[in-house]
Design a protein around this motif. Structure first.
Motif, PDB file in Angstrom:
ATOM      1  N   ALA A   1       0.841  -1.142   0.045  1.00 56.77           N
ATOM      2  CA  ALA A   1      -0.024   0.038  -0.232  1.00 56.77           C
ATOM      3  C   ALA A   1       0.784   1.123  -0.019  1.00 56.77           C
ATOM      4  O   ALA A   1       0.699   2.170  -0.855  1.00 56.77           O
TER       5      ALA A   1
ATOM      6  N   PHE B   1       1.305   4.321  -2.601  1.00 54.89           N
ATOM      7  CA  PHE B   1       1.306   5.875  -2.389  1.00 54.89           C
ATOM      8  C   PHE B   1       2.713   6.468  -2.926  1.00 54.89           C
ATOM      9  O   PHE B   1       2.641   7.649  -3.450  1.00 54.89           O
TER      10      PHE B   1
ATOM     11  N   GLN C   1       2.304   7.078  -6.462  1.00 57.12           N
ATOM     12  CA  GLN C   1       1.692   8.138  -6.858  1.00 57.12           C
ATOM     13  C   GLN C   1       2.206   9.551  -6.894  1.00 57.12           C
ATOM     14  O   GLN C   1       2.097  10.297  -7.691  1.00 57.12           O
TER      15      GLN C   1
ATOM     16  N   SER D   1       2.111  10.605 -10.582  1.00 52.64           N
ATOM     17  CA  SER D   1       1.023  11.606 -10.845  1.00 52.64           C
ATOM     18  C   SER D   1       1.297  12.530 -12.065  1.00 52.64           C
ATOM     19  O   SER D   1       2.314  13.046 -12.333  1.00 52.64           O
ATOM     20  N   ARG D   2       0.028  12.792 -12.855  1.00 56.19           N
ATOM     21  CA  ARG D   2       0.225  13.445 -14.086  1.00 56.19           C
ATOM     22  C   ARG D   2       0.689  14.955 -13.918  1.00 56.19           C
ATOM     23  O   ARG D   2       1.628  15.506 -14.474  1.00 56.19           O
ATOM     24  N   ASP D   3      -0.164  15.690 -12.845  1.00 55.37           N
ATOM     25  CA  ASP D   3       0.217  17.126 -12.892  1.00 55.37           C
ATOM     26  C   ASP D   3       1.594  17.422 -12.021  1.00 55.37           C
ATOM     27  O   ASP D   3       2.132  18.448 -12.024  1.00 55.37           O
ATOM     28  N   GLN D   4       1.476  16.493 -10.681  1.00 59.08           N
ATOM     29  CA  GLN D   4       2.297  17.014  -9.562  1.00 59.08           C
ATOM     30  C   GLN D   4       3.419  15.960  -9.505  1.00 59.08           C
ATOM     31  O   GLN D   4       4.110  16.030  -8.440  1.00 59.08           O
TER      32      GLN D   4
ATOM     33  N   ASP E   1       0.167  10.823 -18.794  1.00 67.47           N
ATOM     34  CA  ASP E   1      -1.011  10.428 -17.615  1.00 67.47           C
ATOM     35  C   ASP E   1      -0.497   8.947 -17.184  1.00 67.47           C
ATOM     36  O   ASP E   1      -1.303   8.197 -17.649  1.00 67.47           O
TER      37      ASP E   1
ATOM     38  N   LEU F   1      -0.637   7.227 -14.539  1.00 65.90           N
ATOM     39  CA  LEU F   1      -1.552   6.438 -13.653  1.00 65.90           C
ATOM     40  C   LEU F   1      -2.863   6.434 -14.126  1.00 65.90           C
ATOM     41  O   LEU F   1      -3.792   5.672 -13.799  1.00 65.90           O
ATOM     42  N   GLY F   2      -3.405   7.441 -15.177  1.00 61.10           N
ATOM     43  CA  GLY F   2      -4.853   7.594 -15.519  1.00 61.10           C
ATOM     44  C   GLY F   2      -5.055   6.910 -16.643  1.00 61.10           C
ATOM     45  O   GLY F   2      -6.235   6.723 -17.112  1.00 61.10           O
TER      46      GLY F   2
ATOM     47  N   ALA G   1      -4.810   1.047  -3.247  1.00 62.07           N
ATOM     48  CA  ALA G   1      -4.257   2.425  -2.860  1.00 62.07           C
ATOM     49  C   ALA G   1      -4.352   3.748  -4.088  1.00 62.07           C
ATOM     50  O   ALA G   1      -4.661   4.652  -3.775  1.00 62.07           O
ATOM     51  N   ILE G   2      -3.914   3.070  -5.141  1.00 61.26           N
ATOM     52  CA  ILE G   2      -3.864   4.072  -6.394  1.00 61.26           C
ATOM     53  C   ILE G   2      -5.238   4.583  -6.787  1.00 61.26           C
ATOM     54  O   ILE G   2      -5.451   5.558  -6.771  1.00 61.26           O
TER      55      ILE G   2
END
Lengths: 427, 304
Positions: B131, B135, B138, B142-145, B160, B162-163, B246-247
């Motif tokens: 888990a 985190f 992520q 993460s796409r933006d951050q 992206d 993870l998206g 978790a994601i």
């Protein structure tokens, strides 16, 4: 912190849930039943596990203890765990009064005979609109819920961005689209968008459907009575598809918090949110710059009549042996005074009672009051207006798939419809 | 004459238990058997039974035959992606992460400089729960951050990680492998330490190249370790859950059977019957691996 919304999985909490879910679900019934007490006591099952609402509720119950000769015992359970364990909770030995949500999600348990009717209390209530009464009423026409507060959904934006670029608040969908196009040209992401948690995009669907097809159709669709392959539903997805180029890309990988931050950083122009959501991501100095307008009109026959405003409130368990005491407490919770105490502490919501004082409200809250009090109908949010398993198992996935491939509407709606049939037939 | 006596004596042997002995054995064997029945076979059989009902956790239990399975195979879009992803986990951990762990172990065993340092660094992720790895993933993806996009500096068209459902499973596998590799490495290191050096010397004298020595001599002597690593890899792959949960709750490209079971069983309006049906599928897949393993194990035992 948002006193948390429906299936509104606040991501930080949701993350913890990954590891806690198993343990929590197992431990919950024991935790909830591990309390017995003397007669002069009312027990409340609370899902207000976040610091701000928890404190605010504690003050309300203190006030009640002082006013009456009753003792109030609160069992607070983690918000998510409470939701997940609600079945076993009601089947076991629930507290006398417990926090829950209005609409379908309340009706679901009323139908199963888990809730005590409080129609007699409602006869004495004052300051609740018809829309509120409708949301507190079961399918059998009897009342079960004491509504407490709500938080409307709308399109949020920054006043300074609109002023600086000369944008005007759109009233119709065409104006909305034109504005989005202009923002796009100006180098902004027109509509901030994050659906990693699966639920935030539901608000956009709800509004598009209510504006294009009306509240009654929306509720009937949510109730499983309409076909998802109906051209009306396809039209909703089609309208949404037309807006997709102006939505922030990569929404399935972005949390609603990150989307709200892009609004705060002036990287995006607008966002469809509930009242508690964007403010949390704005710095204190910027918060006055936050404003909203109601979701624009699509069909003039329905105008902007319906407002999405999830209501949280209190229910009385059928199994409770202290029906009288429970009702007394609920009667108190329905008073303006009880709501004022709470909202002074937690300014992310607004009171349901028209008689509650709004003097401590900020500008945004006041505007939210106007929005809901002028609403002809109030919807609750997709995961509260339909069966929870349908919302979480079918719709979250379907909307995420739509975000990935907005062009494949036919097979998407066909997929939803066939799953809907299975799920709604299971009763 | 002496032969039958001996036989008789042998036969008599086991009968020498007193009734007290039998009672003790009965209790000592009985308790674990009861526990096994109650805690393992009970729930397993209950799941199988419930998978033929539409129980929602509250109401009456209605028998619906194989309806749940029919729905599962034909009208439940996340099912096949979940099966595919579960198999992908087995394949990726088994064919990429595990061999990589072995490679690292071999390199470290040769005694490169700072090998202790590398060893502890590579092992470090193993102390993290999956888990937590989720985190961390992520923060990176993460796409933006996320850190990765910041390093790539592709602000205008960020990936992206993870998206995007075509991409995110690989990122998650990478994150899971990050942890798995260290785990496998440490097991193989222990194994390699116990390989008799004279075997390698003998092979060298016979003129075997280093690769030949490894594959023909060292690896076969590691057989017990190989089996353990194989079992661990399969278990890790089939029980994978926490990292995807978790994601993004195991949706949008990260479906796994374990997530689907949980989604259906835990919640307000539980579909316990349907969730059980998915659990039975997972059980069948696991049994496939367990039986294969046991058969191999028994055959190997006979040969040995």
């Amino acid at each position: 912190m948002a006193p948390s919304s429906s299936g509104h999985r606040i991501s930080r909490r949701a993350l913890l849930r990954g590891t806690a879910a198993g343990a929590g679900a197992v431990a919950l019934p024991t935790l909830l039943t591990a309390c017995g007490g003397p007669g002069n006591e009312v027990k409340i099952g609370s899902n207000a596990s976040d610091a701000v609402p928890r404190k605010a509720f504690a003050e309300v119950f203190d006030a009640y203890e002082k006013k009456s000769d009753k003792k109030v015992k609160v069992n607070t359970v983690n918000h998510e765990a409470f939701q997940e364990g609600i079945n076993r909770y009601l089947k076991g030995t629930p507290d006398d009064v417990f926090m829950w949500f209005a609409g379908y999600r309340m009706q679901f348990f009323a139908e199963q005979g888990q809730l005590a009717e409080i129609s007699d209390l409602w006869k004495g209530f004052d300051g609740f609109s018809d829309a509120l009464k409708a949301q507190s009423t079961g399918k059998d026409g009897k009342q079960y819920l004491v509504p407490y507060y709500y938080y409307p959904w709308a399109v949020f934006y920054r006043k300074s961005v609109f002023a600086q670029r000369g944008y005007e608040v759109p009233k119709t969908f065409d104006e909305f689209r034109a504005l989005a196009k202009r923002m796009d040209k100006d180098g902004l992401d027109a509509i901030a968008f994050g659906d990693k948690d699966g639920w935030p995009a539901m608000g956009t669907f709800d509004y598009l459907n209510m504006r294009a097809n009306g509240y009654d159709f929306h509720i009937s669709l949510m109730g499983g009575k309409e076909s998802w392959t109906d051209p009306k539903v396809r039209n909703v997805f089609d309208l949404w598809r037309g807006l997709m180029p102006y939505h922030q890309k990569g929404a399935n990988g972005r949390t609603w918090q990150e989307a709200a931050q892009s609004l705060a950083q002036k990287k995006s122009g607008m966002a469809v949110f509930g009242l508690p959501h964007p403010g949390q991501q704005f710095s204190a100095a910027d918060r006055d710059d936050l404003d909203f307008f109601p979701f624009p009109e699509i069909d003039s026959a329905y105008g902007q009549d319906a407002v999405e405003a999830p209501i949280d409130g209190f229910l009385l368990a059928k199994k409770s042996k202290r029906q009288k005491e429970g009702k007394e407490l609920m009667k108190y919770l329905a008073t303006p005074a009880a709501e004022e105490i709470y909202l002074k502490r937690d300014p992310n919501n607004i009171a349901v009672n028209d008689k509650a004082s709004t003097s401590s409200y900020n500008a945004l809250q006041k505007k939210a009051v106007d929005l809901v009090s002028n609403a002809k109908q109030i919807s609750q949010f997709m995961d509260r207006d339909t069966r929870p398993d349908f919302a979480s198992q079918v719709m979250i996935r379907a909307i995420q798939q739509f975000i990935n491939k907005p062009n494949d509407i036919d097979s998407l709606t066909k997929d939803i419809e066939s799953q809907k049939k299975t799920i709604f037939a299971s009763d | 004459m002496p032969l039958p006596t001996a036989r008789r004596a042998k036969r008599r042997g086991p009968r020498r238990f007193t009734s007290r002995d039998l009672a003790v054995i009965g209790v000592l064997l009985g308790i674990p058997i009861l526990l096994e029945l109650a805690l393992i076979w009970g729930p397993t059989l209950a799941s199988i039974g419930l998978s033929f009902t539409n129980w929602d956790g509250i109401g009456d239990i209605h028998w619906v035959g194989i309806d749940n399975y029919k729905t599962l195979f034909t009208d439940y879009p996340p099912f096949w992606p979940a099966v595919r992803n579960n198999l992908l986990w087995v394949a990726f951990l088994g064919l990429v992460a595990t061999p990589f762990g072995l490679l690292l172990a071999v390199l470290l065993d040769k005694g490169v400089r700072f090998s202790r340092f590398y060893q502890s660094t590579l092992y470090m992720p193993v102390v993290l729960s999956l888990a937590i790895v989720g985190f961390i993933a992520q923060l990176v993806f993460s796409r933006d951050q996320g850190a990765l996009n910041a390093i790539l500096a592709n602000k205008n068209d960020p990936v992206d990680w993870l998206g995007d459902p075509d991409l995110n499973i690989w990122m998650v596998l990478l994150a899971a492998a990050w942890r798995h590799t260290g785990y496998v490495m440490i097991l193989y290191l222990a194994g390699l330490k116990s390989v008799d050096p004279s075997l390698k010397e003998a092979a060298a004298i016979d003129g075997a190249s280093e690769t030949q020595t490894f594959f023909r001599v060292v690896l076969p002597t590691l057989r017990p370790v190989n089996i353990i690593v194989g079992v661990i890899t399969v278990i890790e792959a089939l029980r994978a859950f926490d990292i995807v949960y978790a994601i993004n709750h195991g949706r949008n490209g990260l479906e796994l059977l374990s997530v689907l079971v949980t989604d259906n069983i835990i919640g307000e309006a539980s579909r316990i019957g349907f969730g059980s049906a998915i659990a039975v599928v997972l059980l069948t897949v696991s049994l496939g691996f367990i039986v294969t393993y046991l058969v191999q194990e028994l055959r190997g035992g006979k040969k040995g």
